[in-house]
Design an enzyme around this catalytic site. Structure first.
Site, short mmCIF file in Angstrom:
data_model
loop_
_atom_site.label_atom_id
_atom_site.label_comp_id
_atom_site.label_asym_id
_atom_site.label_seq_id
_atom_site.Cartn_x
_atom_site.Cartn_y
_atom_site.Cartn_z
N GLU A 110 0.84 -1.21 0.00
CA GLU A 110 0.00 0.00 0.00
C GLU A 110 0.87 1.26 0.00
O GLU A 110 0.53 2.25 -0.66
CB GLU A 110 -0.95 -0.02 1.20
CG GLU A 110 -2.04 -1.08 1.04
CD GLU A 110 -3.06 -1.09 2.16
OE1 GLU A 110 -4.21 -0.74 1.91
OE2 GLU A 110 -2.68 -1.47 3.29
N GLU A 130 -3.97 -9.68 3.37
CA GLU A 130 -4.80 -9.40 4.55
C GLU A 130 -5.95 -10.39 4.72
O GLU A 130 -6.37 -10.67 5.85
CB GLU A 130 -5.37 -7.97 4.45
CG GLU A 130 -4.37 -6.87 4.71
CD GLU A 130 -3.55 -6.46 3.49
OE1 GLU A 130 -2.82 -5.47 3.56
OE2 GLU A 130 -3.65 -7.15 2.44
#
Length: 705
Positions: A110, A130
């Protein structure tokens, strides 16, 4: 070159007009609060310094940023948040380059996606895993990835949790340029200067459009339907799809706000608690007393006795770890068959494009077959994988005792048998240990390391070191019939058989267990493993079975007909020619009805909830007995056995974690209620009774271990 300024884990220095921001947070540059603060300050520094024309972010060591800092899991968040840091990076008025080597995972990717340009070195791995923790990317990943690499590719990256290679990431549009070598700073500086030379403007992911929105939404509809089927009740996968849909339909900031809200829903989900428990539990099982007390012996050569499916799978494990392997069989024909079984694994990889013929040849050069035990006289580790018969195994160990060098580790792959008795066939019981691989051995992660009474601590330490080399998840087990997993399996299979005989069909039980989250129900597993395996175990135990205990004969009736499951195309299910998925069999239902009638049982209806409460209560109760008796060190060891070897739904954390999340008092109340029907089978574990009386739970024992 200016002097480095450092915030201990994030240092900045000017290389001409490029501000180099270096993350040094061993071992994997995890995004702890100090790293987030350092990145925020570095971007502020770049904005305030007119001499800085571009920013380069790099990691020290073997990783760019490998994700969140697991030490912060479950603790109150400290500012700045990762979304804030990513938004600051993206908002920077000067080009920001992320030079990626090694892992850029989760929040690390990210950060890279918030940067304006991404350069990858050959060893880079980019992923958003995730979902494996019951979460979704919560710092803009669900909004930036679809804009950079397309909707379908981005959604699949997040739903799989698997990383992309540097080349695959570039092909997908996630990486702008590839660089050779292993120095991300030099490669990154060259790329940053190239961008400045060409006066390349800042390019923010938030400002990119998703191409062909109608087609993207159609792809998402298909993916969503597929995710509903595959997720088996998992919470976060469908939330990921929802976030990606928002990236198509909503302005960036609205999508970002929705992502944060859904991320927090995932954080609060019980599934996340189960997945986080699984994550940490798998890292705890290697912490055993023997590994602290002794150093492992050196293992540089391995012998495998037996070339059947299990022996071949074990041989492949050792070969894949770079170890030379000698396989011993009784005759030349068996040796040839064993080699074919090993090669079959590698031929399958070649067929799927995951291995070259040259690589296979290099691996097989470390493999040899022999019909003489004398050829393994100098071997460091011998793993016996012959037929599951105590007499046969003792004969093998007697021969190993004769030929093997002093200090060689002698291991048995038995699933049930008494390893103390096997060790007694040698003059060196201190060298004998159980290594219970699960089939197929080259794929299944679980390795039960069974510790007999007289084994040396350094042999146990060696087994755990071997597990690490083989990339297995090791769990320490004591000696008993079936160790941890198969001992508990025998009990909850009995519970399922009682439910079947009392009124539920095997197909209803399988459906309830699948809906709970298992990939397969107990009767599908019987058919896959082979009904004759369990039949042999039941016959072996017949002499010691309590005559007062209830015994269900339905499986025996099927085996008497030669219906052993998939390998005979008939078991609890029918398997037409070439079919792997079974079909319900009316004749099996007729056998079930006949057995009920023989015992005078009037069948009754069971709801899915009733089936699962009995199935899980039996599993939890026997798991507690295993911990109570010291066969397992901690409840988490039971959890890991079932997560890694028995298909227990990961989001439920394992049977003992599930008991804690359900409420141990409720589980005990169920057991006591069921005991009114059968007090012999439904006998509450002393450990469950004690914990409930004290107001404790299984997790308290994990912490105290």
């Amino acid at each position: 070159m200016s002097k480095p300024e450092t915030d201990s884990v994030v240092a900045t220095r000017r290389e001409g007009d490029v501000l180099v921001v270096t993350i040094d947070n061993p071992p994997v540059n995890a995004l702890g609060v100090a790293v987030r603060r350092g990145l925020k300050d570095a971007i502020g520094q770049a904005g305030a310094d007119a001499a800085v024309k571009a920013v380069l972010i790099v990691g020290v060591g073997k990783a760019f940023i490998a994700g969140a800092d697991i030490r912060e899991f479950g603790k109150p968040p400290q500012p700045p948040s990762l979304p804030e840091v990513c938004n600051l990076i993206e908002a920077c008025a000067k080009p920001v380059v992320a030079a990626i080597h090694g892992p850029a995972l989760g929040g690390g990717l990210e950060v890279a996606m918030a940067s304006h340009y991404r350069l990858a070195l050959p060893a880079a791995r980019l992923g958003l895993p995730e979902v494996t923790l019951g979460l979704l990317p919560g710092a803009g990943g669900t909004q930036r990835a679809p804009r950079l690499m397309g909707v379908k590719a981005a959604a699949e990256l997040m739903l799989s949790g698997k990383p992309l290679s540097a080349k695959a990431a570039q092909a997908a549009g996630l990486v702008d340029k590839l660089a050779e070598g292993d120095d991300p700073t030099q490669a990154g500086l060259a790329y940053a200067r190239e961008l400045l030379e060409w006066q390349t403007p800042v390019r923010r992911a938030r400002e990119l459009d998703v191409a062909d929105k109608a087609a993207a939404l159609a792809e998402l509809d298909v993916l969503q339907a597929d995710t509903v089927k595959k997720s088996r009740g998992l919470f976060s996968p469908l939330k990921i799809v929802e976030c990606v849909r928002n990236a198509v339909e909503l302005p960036f900031d609205e999508g970002l706000a929705r992502e944060r809200a859904l991320f927090l829903q995932c954080v609060d989900s019980p599934q996340r608690a189960g997945l986080i428990h699984a994550f940490f539990a798998e890292r705890e099982t290697a912490k055993v007393p023997e590994s602290k007390a002794a150093k492992p012996r050196a293992i540089e050569t391995v012998a495998v006795i037996g070339g059947g499916t299990m022996g071949a799978g074990i041989a492949v494990c050792a070969l894949d770890a770079g170890l030379p392997v000698i396989m011993v069989e009784r005759d030349a024909e068996s040796i040839a068959r064993g080699r074919v079984n090993v090669e079959k694994v590698y031929d399958g990889l070649i067929a799927r494009g995951r291995m070259t013929a040259e690589a296979k040849a290099a691996v097989m050069a470390r493999y040899a077959g022999s019909t003489s035990y004398d050829d393994i006289a100098g071997t460091d580790l011998v793993i016996e994988a012959v037929f599951e018969d105590a007499g046969v195994k003792r004969a093998v160990f007697s021969e190993l005792d004769r030929v093997c060098k002093p200090g060689a580790v002698l291991a048995t792959n038995t699933s049930y048998l008494d390893i103390d008795a096997i060790a007694a066939a040698t003059s060196r019981p201190q060298d004998v240990i159980g290594l219970h691989f699960f089939s197929p051995a080259n794929i299944m992660k679980l390795l039960e390391i069974v510790v007999p009474a007289k084994v040396s601590a350094d042999v146990v330490a060696t087994a755990f070191e071997l597990a690490k080399k083989l990339k297995k998840t090791p769990v320490r087990a004591g000696v008993c019939d079936g160790f941890i997993g198969n001992r508990i399996l025998a009990v909850y299979r009995q519970a399922a058989d009682y439910i079947m005989e009392d009124g539920a069909s095997p197909y209803e039980i399988d459906q309830a267990v699948r809906d709970f989250g298992f990939a397969m129900g107990p009767y599908q597993v019987v058919d896959l493993a082979g009904g004759d395996i369990g039949w042999a175990t039941r016959k072996r135990r017949a002499a010691t079975r309590d005559p007062e205990a209830r015994y269900v004969e339905i499986s025996d009736r099927l085996c008497e007909r030669g219906w052993f499951g998939q390998k005979t195309r008939r078991g609890y299910y029918l398997y037409p020619e070439g079919a792997r998925a079974g079909q319900p069999d009316p004749e099996v239902l007729a056998i079930v009805d006949a057995e009920r009638a023989k015992k005078g049982i009037a069948p009754r209806k069971f709801t899915q909830d009733e089936i699962i409460r009995r199935y899980m209560a039996a599993m939890i109760n026997e798991g507690a007995n295993v911990v109570h008796e010291g066969v397992a060190l901690r409840p988490l060891d039971v959890d890991v056995v079932f997560l890694s070897g028995y298909g227990f739904p990961r989001h439920r954390g394992g049977p003992m974690k599930y008991a804690d999340m359900t409420g141990l008092d409720k589980v005990l109340a169920d057991i006591r209620e069921f005991a009114k029907e059968d007090a012999l089978f439904w006998k509450p574990s002393p450990l469950v009774e004690r914990l409930v009386a004290e107001g404790g739970n299984f997790d308290s024992l994990n912490k105290g271990a």
